[in-house]
Motif scaffolding. Structure first.
Motif, PDB file in Angstrom:
ATOM      1  N   PHE A  34       0.858  -1.271   0.012  1.00 14.57           N
ATOM      2  CA  PHE A  34       0.057   0.047  -0.039  1.00 14.57           C
ATOM      3  C   PHE A  34       0.763   1.173  -0.034  1.00 14.57           C
ATOM      4  N   GLU A  35       1.896   1.196   0.716  1.00 13.54           N
ATOM      5  CA  GLU A  35       2.614   2.292   0.922  1.00 13.54           C
ATOM      6  C   GLU A  35       3.660   2.774  -0.307  1.00 13.54           C
ATOM      7  N   ALA A  36       4.062   1.521  -0.927  1.00 10.43           N
ATOM      8  CA  ALA A  36       4.784   1.649  -2.013  1.00 10.43           C
ATOM      9  C   ALA A  36       3.817   2.279  -3.414  1.00 10.43           C
ATOM     10  N   SER A  37       2.634   1.901  -3.213  1.00  7.70           N
ATOM     11  CA  SER A  37       1.686   2.474  -4.088  1.00  7.70           C
ATOM     12  C   SER A  37       1.365   3.766  -3.911  1.00  7.70           C
ATOM     13  N   GLY A  41       2.449   7.010  -6.443  1.00  7.34           N
ATOM     14  CA  GLY A  41       1.680   8.205  -6.755  1.00  7.34           C
ATOM     15  C   GLY A  41       1.980   9.515  -6.527  1.00  7.34           C
ATOM     16  N   GLU A  42       2.577   9.684  -5.380  1.00  8.45           N
ATOM     17  CA  GLU A  42       3.279  10.842  -4.823  1.00  8.45           C
ATOM     18  C   GLU A  42       4.582  11.408  -5.831  1.00  8.45           C
ATOM     19  N   ALA A  46       4.561  14.701  -8.303  1.00  5.11           N
ATOM     20  CA  ALA A  46       5.539  15.414  -8.164  1.00  5.11           C
ATOM     21  C   ALA A  46       6.225  15.755  -9.347  1.00  5.11           C
ATOM     22  N   PHE A  47       6.285  14.695 -10.567  1.00  4.88           N
ATOM     23  CA  PHE A  47       6.973  14.774 -11.744  1.00  4.88           C
ATOM     24  C   PHE A  47       6.167  15.731 -12.693  1.00  4.88           C
ATOM     25  N   SER A  48       4.809  15.546 -12.504  1.00  8.61           N
ATOM     26  CA  SER A  48       3.898  16.331 -13.272  1.00  8.61           C
ATOM     27  C   SER A  48       3.902  17.704 -12.826  1.00  8.61           C
ATOM     28  N   GLU A 148      12.804  11.525  -4.632  1.00  2.90           N
ATOM     29  CA  GLU A 148      12.776  11.059  -3.282  1.00  2.90           C
ATOM     30  C   GLU A 148      11.680  10.115  -3.117  1.00  2.90           C
ATOM     31  N   ASN A 149      10.539  10.419  -3.533  1.00  3.89           N
ATOM     32  CA  ASN A 149       9.351   9.842  -3.465  1.00  3.89           C
ATOM     33  C   ASN A 149       9.348   8.480  -4.048  1.00  3.89           C
TER      34      ASN A 149
END
Length: 207
Positions: A34-37, A41-42, A46-48, A148-149
């Motif tokens: 769940f955390e990896a997912s 997403g974060e 951030a890339f966007s 980092e994310n």
């Protein structure tokens, strides 16, 4: 208590520990997924945001270039008028300097026109330049945040592999092998699980 009863008690205790380890590890594995997912997403967000800021920075930089080209054109007309001795035209052109260029021009004149022109003065900041610098800085920050994310998501994914090892060791400890082997496998599973939990406690959480 007979040796057989003692073995039975150890066997039941081992089964209870194994079930507990399996249950906890299953929950932790799901949590890591769940955390990896979430961190994935974060990272995408951030890339966007970094891409959007970079596009806006390019637009602001284009605006600054256009403003500089306009100021250069007006200044060229001013220099031509001064060179021709046409004071009236020079004053007319000077009155049409942009506020950003007028500040640099006045400072240049006040300092005795030492530099090659007002464009090299630090006071000259064409419209859009500051905004472009700020947006570029924001894009760099968001890009670094995305990396980092991404690393955080990878860390949780690696923990998933670690907990999968715990599940494997625990399952193997329940097979019909030598008693010492089952205890070693279960003990190793518990140690690896504890190490994984300690490592996971140092990771940031995103809900």
């Amino acid at each position: 208590m007979t040796p057989e009863q003692t073995r039975d008690r150890w066997s039941r205790a081992q089964e209870i520990v194994a079930v507990f380890v399996l249950s906890v590890t299953a929950v932790l594995t799901a949590w890591c997924g769940f955390e990896a997912s979430k961190w994935g997403g974060e990272m995408s967000i951030a890339f966007s945001q970094a891409s959007s800021a970079r596009i806006q920075a390019a637009s602001a930089d284009g605006e600054a270039r256009s403003a500089r080209a306009f100021d250069l054109t007006i200044y060229s007309a001013y220099v031509q008028a001064v060179g021709d001795g046409n004071t009236e035209l020079a004053d007319y052109v000077e009155a049409r300097f942009t506020p950003e260029f007028a500040v640099a021009f006045d400072a240049w004149v006040a300092d005795g026109q030492v530099e090659n022109g007002p464009f090299v003065r630090e006071e000259y900041v064409p419209q859009g330049k500051v905004e472009a610098e700020e947006l570029n800085a924001r894009a760099d920050a968001k890009f670094a945040e995305a990396l980092e994310n991404n690393q955080r998501g990878d860390n949780y994914s690696l923990l998933t592999v670690l907990f999968a090892l715990v599940l494997f060791l625990t399952a193997m400890s329940q097979r019909e092998v030598a008693v010492w082997a089952t205890r070693v496998l279960l003990g190793l599973a518990v140690v690896v699980a504890i190490i994984g939990i300690v490592i996971m406690s140092t990771f940031p959480i995103r809900i």
